[in-house]
Design a protein around this motif. Structure first.
Motif, short mmCIF file in Angstrom:
data_model
loop_
_atom_site.label_atom_id
_atom_site.label_comp_id
_atom_site.label_asym_id
_atom_site.label_seq_id
_atom_site.Cartn_x
_atom_site.Cartn_y
_atom_site.Cartn_z
N ARG A 116 28.06 45.08 35.39
CA ARG A 116 27.34 43.94 35.98
C ARG A 116 27.00 42.87 34.94
NH1 ARG A 116 24.99 45.27 41.37
NH2 ARG A 116 25.69 47.38 41.83
N PRO A 117 26.36 43.21 33.82
CA PRO A 117 26.07 42.15 32.85
C PRO A 117 27.33 41.57 32.20
CG PRO A 117 25.26 44.27 32.03
CD PRO A 117 25.73 44.48 33.44
N ALA A 118 28.31 42.41 31.92
CA ALA A 118 29.55 41.91 31.30
C ALA A 118 30.28 40.97 32.26
CB ALA A 118 30.46 43.07 30.89
N ALA A 173 31.09 37.05 31.85
CA ALA A 173 32.47 36.59 32.00
C ALA A 173 32.60 35.55 33.10
CB ALA A 173 33.39 37.77 32.27
N SER A 174 31.83 35.70 34.18
CA SER A 174 31.86 34.72 35.27
C SER A 174 31.39 33.35 34.78
CB SER A 174 30.99 35.20 36.42
OG SER A 174 30.93 34.22 37.44
N GLY A 175 30.28 33.34 34.09
CA GLY A 175 29.77 32.08 33.54
C GLY A 175 30.71 31.49 32.51
N GLU A 200 43.41 27.03 38.22
CA GLU A 200 43.22 28.01 39.29
C GLU A 200 42.91 29.40 38.77
OE1 GLU A 200 47.66 27.02 39.66
OE2 GLU A 200 46.06 26.55 38.28
N LEU A 201 43.49 29.81 37.65
CA LEU A 201 43.21 31.13 37.11
C LEU A 201 41.76 31.24 36.62
CD1 LEU A 201 44.28 33.92 36.43
CD2 LEU A 201 45.09 33.01 34.25
N ALA A 202 41.29 30.23 35.92
CA ALA A 202 39.90 30.24 35.44
C ALA A 202 38.93 30.26 36.62
CB ALA A 202 39.63 29.04 34.55
N ALA A 203 39.21 29.49 37.66
CA ALA A 203 38.34 29.47 38.84
C ALA A 203 38.35 30.83 39.53
CB ALA A 203 38.78 28.37 39.80
N LEU A 204 39.52 31.42 39.69
CA LEU A 204 39.61 32.72 40.33
C LEU A 204 38.89 33.78 39.50
CD1 LEU A 204 40.70 34.43 42.65
CD2 LEU A 204 42.78 34.75 41.32
N TYR A 205 39.11 33.79 38.18
CA TYR A 205 38.39 34.71 37.30
C TYR A 205 36.88 34.59 37.52
CZ TYR A 205 42.04 36.30 33.99
OH TYR A 205 43.11 36.88 33.38
N SER A 206 36.40 33.36 37.57
CA SER A 206 34.96 33.15 37.69
C SER A 206 34.41 33.81 38.95
CB SER A 206 34.66 31.65 37.70
OG SER A 206 33.27 31.44 37.72
N PHE A 207 35.09 33.65 40.07
CA PHE A 207 34.60 34.23 41.32
C PHE A 207 34.81 35.75 41.38
CE2 PHE A 207 34.51 29.82 42.53
CZ PHE A 207 33.32 29.75 43.22
N VAL A 208 35.90 36.25 40.82
CA VAL A 208 36.10 37.71 40.78
C VAL A 208 35.01 38.35 39.92
CG1 VAL A 208 37.62 39.54 39.92
CG2 VAL A 208 38.57 37.68 41.29
N PHE A 209 34.73 37.77 38.77
CA PHE A 209 33.70 38.34 37.90
C PHE A 209 32.31 38.19 38.51
CE2 PHE A 209 36.89 37.55 34.35
CZ PHE A 209 37.34 38.87 34.38
N LEU A 210 32.07 37.10 39.23
CA LEU A 210 30.79 36.97 39.93
C LEU A 210 30.66 38.08 40.97
CD1 LEU A 210 28.18 35.41 40.46
CD2 LEU A 210 29.48 33.99 42.08
N TYR A 211 31.71 38.35 41.70
CA TYR A 211 31.71 39.44 42.68
C TYR A 211 31.42 40.78 42.00
CZ TYR A 211 33.48 42.81 46.08
OH TYR A 211 33.61 43.88 46.93
#
Length: 130
Positions: A70-72, A76-78, A101-112
């Motif tokens: 969760r913290p990692a 990573a999301s931020g 698009e990859l950076a945006a997708l990473y951000s939302f996957v890591f937020l999830y």
């Protein structure tokens, strides 16, 4: 049929976490270790690129292993959101055109992942069960 897919959700979460962590990790190993291919230019200690490499390396390992997921993943999301807005958004509004698009997708996957955790096949789950 729905029961089969529903029962696979926890396994899919663990697989998503593992693969997302490994994909982030490869950015860190490229910058910090020169593997699988050397970063295009030398990285100066303490630079923004150096810090991004450290975050990618450490968070990639932790997320892939499912340890402190969760913290990692939150970090990573931020980090990937900042990367999007610093490196891609100035090139244009649409992620498909600005290469983000990859950076945006990473951000939302890591937020999830920061919200749901690492799943049943993770070191977090193993430590929780002890």
């Amino acid at each position: 049929m729905n029961r089969i897919f529903a029962s696979g959700g926890p396994l899919a979460l663990s697989l998503l976490r593992l693969m997302s962590g490994l994909l982030l990790l490869q950015h860190g190993t490229q910058k910090m270790l020169g593997f699988p291919a050397a970063y295009p230019r030398p990285i100066e200690f303490g630079s923004l690129t150096w810090f991004s490499g450290v975050i990618e390396l450490v968070c990639g390992i932790l997320i892939a292993a499912g340890l402190f997921t969760r913290p990692a993943a939150f970090l990573a999301s931020g980090f990937t959101a900042v990367a999007y807005f610093m490196a891609h958004a100035p090139r244009g509004f649409y992620p498909i055109l600005n290469g983000g698009e990859l950076a945006a997708l990473y951000s939302f996957v890591f937020l999830y992942l920061s919200l749901v955790g690492g799943g049943p096949i993770s070191l977090d789950a193993k430590l929780r069960n002890k």
